[in-house]
Design a protein around this motif. Structure first.
Motif, PDB file in Angstrom:
ATOM      1  N   TRP A 150       0.690  -1.491  -0.153  1.00  0.00           N
ATOM      2  CA  TRP A 150      -0.007  -0.022   0.076  1.00  0.00           C
ATOM      3  C   TRP A 150       0.798   1.193   0.121  1.00  0.00           C
ATOM      4  O   TRP A 150       1.848   1.313   0.778  1.00  0.00           O
ATOM      5  CB  TRP A 150      -1.012   0.069   1.183  1.00  0.00           C
ATOM      6  N   ALA A 151       0.350   2.219  -0.652  1.00  0.00           N
ATOM      7  CA  ALA A 151       1.055   3.470  -0.653  1.00  0.00           C
ATOM      8  C   ALA A 151       0.077   4.636  -0.618  1.00  0.00           C
ATOM      9  O   ALA A 151      -0.901   4.648  -1.194  1.00  0.00           O
ATOM     10  CB  ALA A 151       1.779   3.929  -2.015  1.00  0.00           C
ATOM     11  N   GLN A 152       0.331   5.620   0.391  1.00  0.00           N
ATOM     12  CA  GLN A 152      -0.396   6.809   0.350  1.00  0.00           C
ATOM     13  C   GLN A 152      -0.299   7.792  -0.631  1.00  0.00           C
ATOM     14  O   GLN A 152       0.737   8.291  -0.835  1.00  0.00           O
ATOM     15  CB  GLN A 152      -0.248   7.370   1.686  1.00  0.00           C
ATOM     16  N   VAL A 153      -1.581   8.051  -1.698  1.00  0.00           N
ATOM     17  CA  VAL A 153      -1.473   9.069  -2.746  1.00  0.00           C
ATOM     18  C   VAL A 153      -1.826  10.562  -2.035  1.00  0.00           C
ATOM     19  O   VAL A 153      -1.313  11.361  -2.718  1.00  0.00           O
ATOM     20  CB  VAL A 153      -2.379   8.435  -3.721  1.00  0.00           C
ATOM     21  N   SER A 154      -2.511  10.505  -0.958  1.00  0.00           N
ATOM     22  CA  SER A 154      -2.985  11.757  -0.373  1.00  0.00           C
ATOM     23  C   SER A 154      -3.145  11.643   0.999  1.00  0.00           C
ATOM     24  O   SER A 154      -3.659  10.650   1.508  1.00  0.00           O
ATOM     25  CB  SER A 154      -4.135  12.350  -1.015  1.00  0.00           C
ATOM     26  N   ALA A 155      -2.544  12.533   1.780  1.00  0.00           N
ATOM     27  CA  ALA A 155      -2.786  12.550   3.228  1.00  0.00           C
ATOM     28  C   ALA A 155      -3.847  13.313   3.655  1.00  0.00           C
ATOM     29  O   ALA A 155      -4.276  13.248   4.992  1.00  0.00           O
ATOM     30  CB  ALA A 155      -1.695  13.116   3.819  1.00  0.00           C
ATOM     31  N   ALA A 156      -4.524  13.905   2.857  1.00  0.00           N
ATOM     32  CA  ALA A 156      -5.677  14.827   3.075  1.00  0.00           C
ATOM     33  C   ALA A 156      -6.754  14.158   3.458  1.00  0.00           C
ATOM     34  O   ALA A 156      -7.254  12.934   2.558  1.00  0.00           O
ATOM     35  CB  ALA A 156      -5.972  15.940   1.953  1.00  0.00           C
ATOM     36  N   ALA A 157      -7.683  14.066   4.491  1.00  0.00           N
ATOM     37  CA  ALA A 157      -8.979  13.494   4.822  1.00  0.00           C
ATOM     38  C   ALA A 157      -9.816  13.511   3.608  1.00  0.00           C
ATOM     39  O   ALA A 157     -10.193  14.444   2.945  1.00  0.00           O
ATOM     40  CB  ALA A 157      -9.425  13.889   6.205  1.00  0.00           C
TER      41      ALA A 157
END
Length: 326
Positions: A150-157
């Motif tokens: 898994w990779a985070q593509v955006s940290a914005a909720a």
């Protein structure tokens, strides 16, 4: 006739209910589980295959028109709030844990369920494009699974999202903001001006759901200007170039579009909350939103058809928990 199969009760019809005409599709029960309570999430993987996730943490697999079986599921004191699939052997479910908080994403590989990933925040939406291509949207941002990790593509909720490919991803990034990811960067668009203005109301509009069916066919749902009693349901549409208002519907809605599904005919099924604390099913078609008069919490389209599954919101144990529109 009601058949008991694998601990579940598969309901072929309600006693005394008229048979549905082939020319007039209607909602009819296909599964009832005593004590099962509400149906929190549904996913259909074929005309007679899919899954129902109940409020008591149980998971039921559909293995025939009116045949369901209970399957061991790695629950942990919570419930599944969203599920998606690309095939009968690739089903994913986001589980909200009441034990340790956060969310757990589980995967069905055709034989058994297993834990795929744990997130510290909530997961409100899943898009499953293939065994090695899954998108998760929630309070912790947007994450992508590529088959290896898994990779985070955006940290914005994000309060919801939907993807048709890795270069066509949509997410709700604010009350009236939609964000689009093209594989390289995010671009935000304000749709605040598309919500009809209503005098005398002081509760601002809010987006509640997004469903991407194709790069030139994306729907977003929300609630328009209102007061403490709620506002009107709103459907927006993206045609590949710009967003527009598709319909403005029934009033007194406070959570329109919490569960979305294509109706297979260019329209939408969407579950909604009302200010009177009960849930309803709305149907968008041909520029209009109408109340379908069904107390559903969840809805899912049946692939390749104009049929759908709907899960009731009634906690009454004797009520059927899953209906089919056909």
């Amino acid at each position: 006739m009601v058949l008991s199969i694998g601990g579940a009760i598969a309901a072929a019809a309600l006693s005394g209910a008229p048979a549905a005409s082939a020319a007039t599709p209607s909602w009819h029960p296909v599964l009832s589980v005593p004590g099962g309570g509400v149906t929190e999430a549904l996913v259909a993987t074929g005309k007679t295959s899919g899954w129902a996730f109940l409020g008591n943490g149980a998971a039921y697999q559909r293995v025939g028109a009116t045949t369901w079986k209970k399957v061991a599921f790695p629950s942990n004191g919570g419930y599944v709030n969203t599920a998606a699939a690309s095939s009968p052997s690739n089903v994913w479910a986001a589980f909200s844990s009441t034990a340790g908080g956060g969310s757990q994403v589980d995967r069905w590989n055709g034989r058994q369920w297993s834990v795929a990933k744990s997130f510290p925040g909530s997961v409100s939406s899943l898009s499953v494009l293939g065994p090695d291509d899954v998108w998760a949207f929630g309070s912790g941002g947007v994450s992508h699974f590529n088959g290896r990790g898994w990779a985070q593509v955006s940290a914005a909720a994000q309060s919801g999202g939907s993807a048709t490919s890795d270069r066509d991803v949509w997410a709700i990034s604010g009350s009236t903001q939609l964000a689009h990811y093209d594989g390289r960067k995010w671009t935000e668009t304000s749709v605040a001006g598309l919500f009809p203005a209503v005098s005398g109301h002081h509760v601002a509009p809010a987006l509640t759901g997004v469903l991407a069916l194709a790069p030139n066919n994306v729907f977003a749902t929300g609630v328009g200007w209102g007061d403490v009693g709620g506002g009107a349901a709103v459907v927006l549409h993206f045609n590949g170039h710009a967003w527009s208002l598709a319909a403005n519907g029934p009033a007194d809605i406070i959570g329109s579009g919490s569960s979305l599904a294509s109706d297979g005919r260019g329209g939408l099924w969407m579950t909604s909350d009302t200010h009177e604390n009960y849930e309803v099913l709305l149907h968008y078609s041909a520029g209009q939103i109408v109340n379908a008069n069904e107390p559903f919490r969840s809805v899912a389209s049946i692939p390749g058809t104009a049929e759908a599954l709907g899960g009731n919101a009634s906690p009454v144990a004797t009520m059927p928990t899953v209906y089919q529109y056909s």
